[in-house]
Motif scaffolding. Sequence first.
Motif, mmCIF file in Angstrom:
data_model
loop_
_atom_site.group_PDB
_atom_site.id
_atom_site.type_symbol
_atom_site.label_atom_id
_atom_site.label_comp_id
_atom_site.label_asym_id
_atom_site.label_seq_id
_atom_site.Cartn_x
_atom_site.Cartn_y
_atom_site.Cartn_z
ATOM 1 N N ASN A 205 4.532 -2.278 0.516
ATOM 2 C CA ASN A 205 4.714 -2.675 1.908
ATOM 3 C C ASN A 205 6.204 -2.603 2.180
ATOM 4 O OD1 ASN A 205 5.573 -4.862 3.897
ATOM 5 N ND2 ASN A 205 3.360 -4.885 4.232
ATOM 6 N N LYS A 285 -6.367 -12.805 10.667
ATOM 7 C CA LYS A 285 -5.697 -12.067 9.604
ATOM 8 C C LYS A 285 -5.025 -10.824 10.173
ATOM 9 C CE LYS A 285 -5.355 -11.708 4.973
ATOM 10 N NZ LYS A 285 -4.453 -10.575 4.896
ATOM 11 N N GLU A 286 -3.752 -10.631 9.856
ATOM 12 C CA GLU A 286 -2.981 -9.477 10.315
ATOM 13 C C GLU A 286 -3.029 -9.361 11.838
ATOM 14 O OE1 GLU A 286 -4.028 -5.958 8.196
ATOM 15 O OE2 GLU A 286 -3.817 -6.899 6.231
ATOM 16 N N GLU A 290 -1.454 -15.285 13.263
ATOM 17 C CA GLU A 290 -1.484 -15.698 11.866
ATOM 18 C C GLU A 290 -0.933 -17.114 11.713
ATOM 19 O OE1 GLU A 290 0.775 -12.773 9.837
ATOM 20 O OE2 GLU A 290 -0.697 -11.171 10.133
#
Length: 335
Positions: A205, A285-286, A290
């Motif tokens: 990432n 999520k994402e 969040e």
Amino acid sequence: MIQIVSHTPEENTKFAEANKNSGDYIHYVEFNPTYEALCRAYELDVKSHEKQDTKAAEKSDDTEKTVSWIDLLAYAAAKNGGKFGKNALSCVDEAAESLESGTSLEELTEGMEYFNYYEKAYTAVLGGMVGTFQEETEDGSMKEQYGLMAYSPIAEGFDYSSGDDFGSARSYGYNRPHLGHDMMGLIGTPIIAVESGYVEALGWNQYGGWRIGIRSFDRQRYYYYAHLRQDRPYAEGLKEGDIVTAGDVIGYMGHTGYSKKENVNNIEVVHLHFGMELVFDESQKESDNEIWINCYPLTEFLKKHRSAVTRDEKTKEWSRTTKICISEVEKQKAQ
């Protein structure tokens, strides 16, 4: 864009009110228990179970009532608008004394409008960390005990330094708050699975470099371990979908990240970025909704339980030295 702010007790009460009657799931959590409050609540929880075990061994009719550290912390939060000030420890003690004397949780919290909210929120944070498990003894046998099943993210015997840096500014890519806790150490320091769960994410990432994402079995906690070592970031053989047990070595500290190109050391200081996201609904999520909590007090608390590790001189891999058996892990592996 996610904003990190600190709220007053009155503002926390408003958030609790907004979530209290939400028909689906919790949308906001500010987790404020101090290190001292976590320690006190945990100690009272464990002591109550030890008393119960003693009475059971004595075959006494006078059975002891156990208390849950989550209930104790939620009680203190509900009484103080989510804040843990000077009287937090006395609130924790008050709740434990009442519950052990026979008062039911329903009676204790009657009229406390936001207790259920804090109990749900704190269960999401702490739910898999304390319980009954089996641990290997010196003679190789397994002994059942009750206590911490969660571990510090840093292996025993490896020094590190840290501070409360949650919400501080970060600028790579775009201006944003820091949604985790940095633990500074040496390259190659073994990184430990805090809780048992599934490896949900593994790979590169650009912000976190080589990273691992582990989801708890109840799916409410997502643990994020980032900036792992260049070239050999992960424990040998680790892959997405694997089940890991709390205390397992999952990777190694480094300073990768801040690059779209893989395997680059663009982070100046060697450290582990450790984060915990709460997921009450998969849509969170994402997303821009969040919920990341400040886990600095929690990592300080988990210093009391660090996984001992040993190195294989042939493979250069580290692994845990003491086995534990957690029933939920065995259940998940059997499915």
